[in-house]
Design an enzyme around this catalytic site. Structure first.
Site, short mmCIF file in Angstrom:
data_model
loop_
_atom_site.label_atom_id
_atom_site.label_comp_id
_atom_site.label_asym_id
_atom_site.label_seq_id
_atom_site.Cartn_x
_atom_site.Cartn_y
_atom_site.Cartn_z
CB SER A 169 40.61 39.69 24.80
OG SER A 169 39.60 39.73 25.11
CG ASP A 193 39.91 33.56 21.80
OD1 ASP A 193 39.40 33.03 20.59
OD2 ASP A 193 39.56 33.28 22.74
CG HIS A 258 38.97 34.62 26.12
ND1 HIS A 258 39.23 34.96 24.58
CD2 HIS A 258 39.07 35.98 26.73
CE1 HIS A 258 39.24 36.69 24.51
NE2 HIS A 258 39.03 36.96 25.75
#
Length: 324
Positions: A169, A193, A258
């Site tokens: 992230s 991600d 996610h």
């Protein structure tokens, strides 16, 4: 659900203000049992999706305990060896311990993994008082500590000259920014991600422009197909891969959320905000194997391991892939 929302609110409210303490420098003397200079870097070639052959120990250091500028968790093979080093940055408002299963898997294949807690999750970070640019500066001081003091923590000298960065992230963005600041220390970068800061993601070289061939490092970008608002279009894995120079690999897992790679307790909490997929264990296994394979290629020089990044036939979950 109500209890989870209350837990999330309490977590935000008790987060402390972000601070960057100045730590006294730890003794950098060579520990007993250090690997002899010039010893070859550790290599192994077992199935990257299965647990590795090495027993792993975990060392947790409070801030400044060994001169470290932030709290860190170090996961390392118990046996001495010249293992490559990977620094893994946690995601937005997350904790380093949320990735224990994923990072233990990586360490069991012969990597020393450093998982810093870059800030205390809370309202200051949520409202933007600790931007990625500031986090990257703090990460740069952590990298200097890693190359100078890690051997004293472990009691043996890992291969800090074979250093990779990774992050999930916002942590993926931190890894790219840090690469731009410390390109001479880093041999590889991976984003799980990743989500870009308002500034566009840096290339896998020292600047956002066209890096020279001498400073480009291999890059792996992993995207999760169910991320939606937690990794919005225009600031997600597609932009990171687009900013990469060759060699680079782009893997997209259609059925992954996610936060599915987090340990279950943390993933349950994250699922309040970020949609989850149906097989978290499979996502952790897949991403763990992809990271092992990528760092084999980039830090151990095992070109044959690149097949795991381009061929999903042996993977626990289906994925889409491209490379350049």
């Amino acid at each position: 659900m109500r209890q989870q929302v209350i837990m999330l609110f309490v977590w935000l409210c008790v987060g402390s203000c972000v601070s960057t303490p100045t730590c006294p420098r730890a003794d950098d003397g060579t520990p007993s049992g250090a690997a002899p200079p010039g010893q070859a870097v550790f290599k192994e070639s077992s199935d990257p999706y299965a647990a590795g052959p090495l027993a792993v120990r975990t060392v947790r250091l409070a801030v400044c305990e060994q001169g470290n500028p932030v709290p860190v968790t170090v996961l390392a093979p118990d046996a001495q060896g010249r293992y490559p080093v990977v620094v893994f940055f946690h995601g937005f408002m997350s904790r380093n311990d949320a990735y224990s299963e994923l990072l233990t898997h990586l360490a069991s294949h012969g990597y020393v993994v450093i998982a810093p807690q870059m800030y205390e999750p809370g309202l200051p970070v949520l409202f933007g008082f600790f931007p990625v640019s500031q986090e990257a500066k703090l990460a740069a001081s952590l990298l200097e500590w890693t190359t100078g003091s890690l051997a004293n923590v472990l009691g043996y000298a890992p291969a800090t000259d074979y250093l990779g960065l990774a992050g999930h992230s916002r942590g993926g963005s931190v890894a790219w920014w840090l690469l731009a600041e410390k390109s001479t220390l880093v041999r590889a970068v991976a984003g799980v991600d990743p989500v870009g800061a308002p500034k566009p993601p840096r290339r896998n070289g020292p600047t956002a422009g066209s890096p020279s061939r001498e400073t480009i490092v291999p890059a792996l970008v992993i995207g999760c197909g169910l991320s939606q608002r937690c990794a919005p279009a225009g600031r997600n894995h597609e932009q990171f891969y687009g900013a990469c120079e060759s060699p680079a690999w782009h893997v997209v897992i259609p059925g992954a959320g996610h936060a599915d790679m987090l340990d279950d307790a943390y993933a349950d909490l994250a699922a309040i905000v970020c949609p989850a997929g149906a097989d978290r264990a499979g996502v952790r296994q897949l991403i763990g194997g992809l990271l092992v394979a990528f760092f084999r290629v980039s830090l151990q020089g095992d070109e044959a391991a690149s097949v795991y990044l381009t061929d999903p036939s042996s993977a626990p979950l289906a994925f889409q892939t491209e490379a350049k």
